[in-house]
Scaffold this active site. Structure first.
Site, PDB file in Angstrom:
ATOM      1  N   CYS A  91     -25.070 -18.322 -26.682  1.00 49.14           N
ATOM      2  CA  CYS A  91     -26.679 -18.541 -26.512  1.00 49.14           C
ATOM      3  C   CYS A  91     -27.229 -17.512 -27.252  1.00 49.14           C
ATOM      4  CB  CYS A  91     -27.058 -18.378 -25.189  1.00 49.14           C
ATOM      5  SG  CYS A  91     -29.085 -18.656 -24.854  1.00 49.14           S
ATOM      6  N   CYS A  99     -33.137 -13.933 -21.761  1.00 49.18           N
ATOM      7  CA  CYS A  99     -33.183 -14.816 -20.865  1.00 49.18           C
ATOM      8  C   CYS A  99     -32.699 -14.511 -19.560  1.00 49.18           C
ATOM      9  CB  CYS A  99     -32.909 -16.016 -21.403  1.00 49.18           C
ATOM     10  SG  CYS A  99     -32.824 -17.428 -20.305  1.00 49.18           S
ATOM     11  N   CYS A 102     -28.561 -16.906 -17.420  1.00 50.13           N
ATOM     12  CA  CYS A 102     -27.135 -17.001 -17.337  1.00 50.13           C
ATOM     13  C   CYS A 102     -26.649 -15.551 -17.118  1.00 50.13           C
ATOM     14  CB  CYS A 102     -26.555 -17.522 -18.728  1.00 50.13           C
ATOM     15  SG  CYS A 102     -26.876 -19.202 -18.748  1.00 50.13           S
ATOM     16  N   CYS A 178     -31.529 -24.835 -25.337  1.00 47.22           N
ATOM     17  CA  CYS A 178     -30.685 -23.948 -24.057  1.00 47.22           C
ATOM     18  C   CYS A 178     -29.296 -24.854 -24.236  1.00 47.22           C
ATOM     19  CB  CYS A 178     -31.515 -24.414 -22.548  1.00 47.22           C
ATOM     20  SG  CYS A 178     -30.409 -23.659 -21.341  1.00 47.22           S
ATOM     21  N   GLN A 264     -27.893 -32.068  -7.176  1.00 46.58           N
ATOM     22  CA  GLN A 264     -26.894 -31.142  -7.962  1.00 46.58           C
ATOM     23  C   GLN A 264     -27.201 -31.322  -9.442  1.00 46.58           C
ATOM     24  OE1 GLN A 264     -24.737 -29.073  -6.829  1.00 46.58           O
ATOM     25  NE2 GLN A 264     -24.948 -29.427  -4.635  1.00 46.58           N
ATOM     26  N   TYR A 293     -28.653 -30.992   6.612  1.00 43.14           N
ATOM     27  CA  TYR A 293     -29.320 -30.592   5.230  1.00 43.14           C
ATOM     28  C   TYR A 293     -29.003 -31.808   4.259  1.00 43.14           C
ATOM     29  CZ  TYR A 293     -29.130 -25.954   7.682  1.00 43.14           C
ATOM     30  OH  TYR A 293     -28.810 -25.193   8.562  1.00 43.14           O
ATOM     31  N   GLU A 317     -32.742 -33.922   7.657  1.00 44.37           N
ATOM     32  CA  GLU A 317     -33.195 -33.274   6.669  1.00 44.37           C
ATOM     33  C   GLU A 317     -34.766 -33.115   7.038  1.00 44.37           C
ATOM     34  OE1 GLU A 317     -34.615 -31.462   3.402  1.00 44.37           O
ATOM     35  OE2 GLU A 317     -32.301 -32.097   3.480  1.00 44.37           O
ATOM     36  N   ASP A 361     -24.638 -28.872   4.185  1.00 42.26           N
ATOM     37  CA  ASP A 361     -24.847 -28.458   3.097  1.00 42.26           C
ATOM     38  C   ASP A 361     -26.189 -27.567   2.922  1.00 42.26           C
ATOM     39  OD1 ASP A 361     -24.568 -27.849   0.398  1.00 42.26           O
ATOM     40  OD2 ASP A 361     -25.002 -29.925  -0.273  1.00 42.26           O
ATOM     41  N   CYS A 390     -23.049 -22.863  -1.502  1.00 48.25           N
ATOM     42  CA  CYS A 390     -23.326 -22.297  -2.829  1.00 48.25           C
ATOM     43  C   CYS A 390     -23.371 -20.751  -3.086  1.00 48.25           C
ATOM     44  CB  CYS A 390     -24.522 -22.904  -3.685  1.00 48.25           C
ATOM     45  SG  CYS A 390     -25.886 -22.687  -3.017  1.00 48.25           S
TER      46      CYS A 390
END
Length: 436
Positions: A91, A99, A102, A178, A264, A293, A317, A361, A390
């Protein structure tokens, strides 16, 4: 103009150079990968330095970006000794002061996964107290780590140009494309369009159905000028044409995902995660399952189909729109019930019944130790608990609560659902002690 040079007596290979513009430069060796996408070094005064845009084993000149009493943040701006795993960023907007999206553009893809695996293993060892080898698996749907992102959130500057924020900053970086965004995102024309009166926007696409949506936050007391684009638009939560959402398919099932509802972002993630969760749950006909969740019902719908009408699935939820989507997505499954509630200790203790299996989750901050303790309270009836995470740190903290109560971590898989970044997705299965 270069000012004083200070050499650390304990580590003569660390130097601090103060420059005339008040920007401090540190010349130092960097070691292991750390949270935040950087590697760890040491300043002349002994403080830890988290150095972005570096690799383990490199010697760099790093520009200090922020300081606290206990640590320093810095960007590598010159590489004095390069790692063999360093590559040119794909990139053009990546790098120090550019940026902030990432973390790993400068790292060869296989090495990115190795570093993520090392960080997960480190957190499990240091926080959860268990030694476990970790392998990070590739996810189908990206091309050498690029072209995978189906949702992209953009900032807009005062002239109406779209772009990203720089790392840990409100400063604006204009971009015209991007590389980690999928082709369908770029085909909406969002990056090239002008957005006067808009503060932020999110591009959402569903590549399998061809639907696209742009969710727009306008500046206060300003009516934004909207360009003519092929995507539907939602402005400040109000749909401009038809419903404000997209439909996407997972394992042959179509899901509605409304504007603002979590889904996702990797184009292959929903499919991979659903298969992994179903495998670890090992559902049996007639099972009672609780999905905490639950979001738009990705796991709830699949598990309801698995346990059949003789079983039950309770999806919990807190977000109203997500609950509406989950109910819609499971409308043909009478034994799937959606409950709108926050996941609290009280809810877990008294509001989920006596399930055979619990799936959770949570967001990046994790479920929390009190909720995990409440889940342990169901150990006498639970057959298995499946935790999707995550964040290795909050995951390790949470499962430690169960491990200290003699639960067993029977399975752990890690997926590279966020190539070019430090992030990794974990799917795990735990079983209560036999005496329960």
């Amino acid at each position: 103009m270069v000012g004083d040079t200070i050499t650390c007596a304990r580590c003569p290979r660390v130097r601090s150079v103060a420059r005339g513009d008040d920007t401090e430069l540190l010349e130092l060796d960097v070691g292991n990968i750390a949270g935040g996408g950087g590697c760890v070094g040491r300043a002349p005064d002994g403080r830890v330095v988290f150095v972005r845009h570096s690799l383990p084993g490199e010697r760099v000149v790093a520009r200090v970006t922020s300081t606290t009493s206990s640590f320093i943040r810095a960007d590598a701006v010159e590489i004095l000794r390069s790692s063999p795993d360093r590559v040119p960023p794909p990139c053009p907007f990546a790098g120090a002061g550019r940026c902030g999206g990432c973390d790993f553009q400068h790292i060869e893809l296989a090495t990115q996964r190795e570093l993520k695996a090392l960080r997960v293993a480190d957190q499990l060892q240091r926080v959860a107290g268990i030694a476990r080898e970790v392998h990070v698996e590739a996810v189908h749907g990206d091309s050498n780590g690029l072209g995978w992102r189906t949702r992209v959130r953009l900032a807009v500057d005062q002239s109406g140009r779209a772009g990203f924020r720089r790392h840990r900053s409100h400063e604006f970086e204009h971009v015209d494309h991007c590389p980690i965004a999928c082709d369908e995102v770029m085909e909406t024309g969002t990056f090239a369009a002008a957005w006067p009166g808009v503060e932020e926007l999110e591009v959402i696409v569903a590549p399998d159905t061809g639907e696209s949506l742009i969710s727009i936050d306008s500046a206060r007391n300003t009516k934004p000028h909207l360009p003519e684009l092929p995507a539907r638009m939602v402005v400040n939560g109000r749909a401009q044409q038809r419903s404000g959402g997209v439909h996407t398919k997972v394992s042959g099932v179509t899901f509605r995902v409304s504007d603002g509802v979590f889904w996702q972002v990797h184009r292959g993630a929903a499919e991979v995660l659903t298969k992994a969760v179903r495998t670890m749950v090992a559902p049996e006909h007639g099972d009672s399952v609780v999905d905490l969740y639950a979001g738009a019902g990705l796991f709830s719908v699949a598990l309801a189909r698995d346990v059949g009408p003789g079983g039950s699935v309770l999806a919990v939820e807190r977000d109203r729109r997500a609950c509406a989507d989950a109910a819609y997505n499971g409308k043909d499954l009478a034994h799937l019930r959606v409950k709108r509630a926050s996941i609290t200790t009280g809810l877990v203790e008294r509001g989920i019944g006596r399930p055979d299996v619990v799936v959770l989750d949570p967001a990046r901050e994790g479920a929390g130790t009190s909720v995990m303790s409440a889940l342990h309270g169901h150990a006498s009836t639970l057959r298995r608990l499946v935790y999707v995470s995550c964040d290795p740190s909050s995951f390790s903290r949470d499962i430690r609560v169960l491990l200290e109560q003699r639960w067993s971590l029977i399975s752990l898989r890690a997926f590279d659902m966020f190539p070019m970044t430090e992030h990794v997705e974990l799917v795990s299965a735990l079983e209560p002690p036999p005496s329960s």
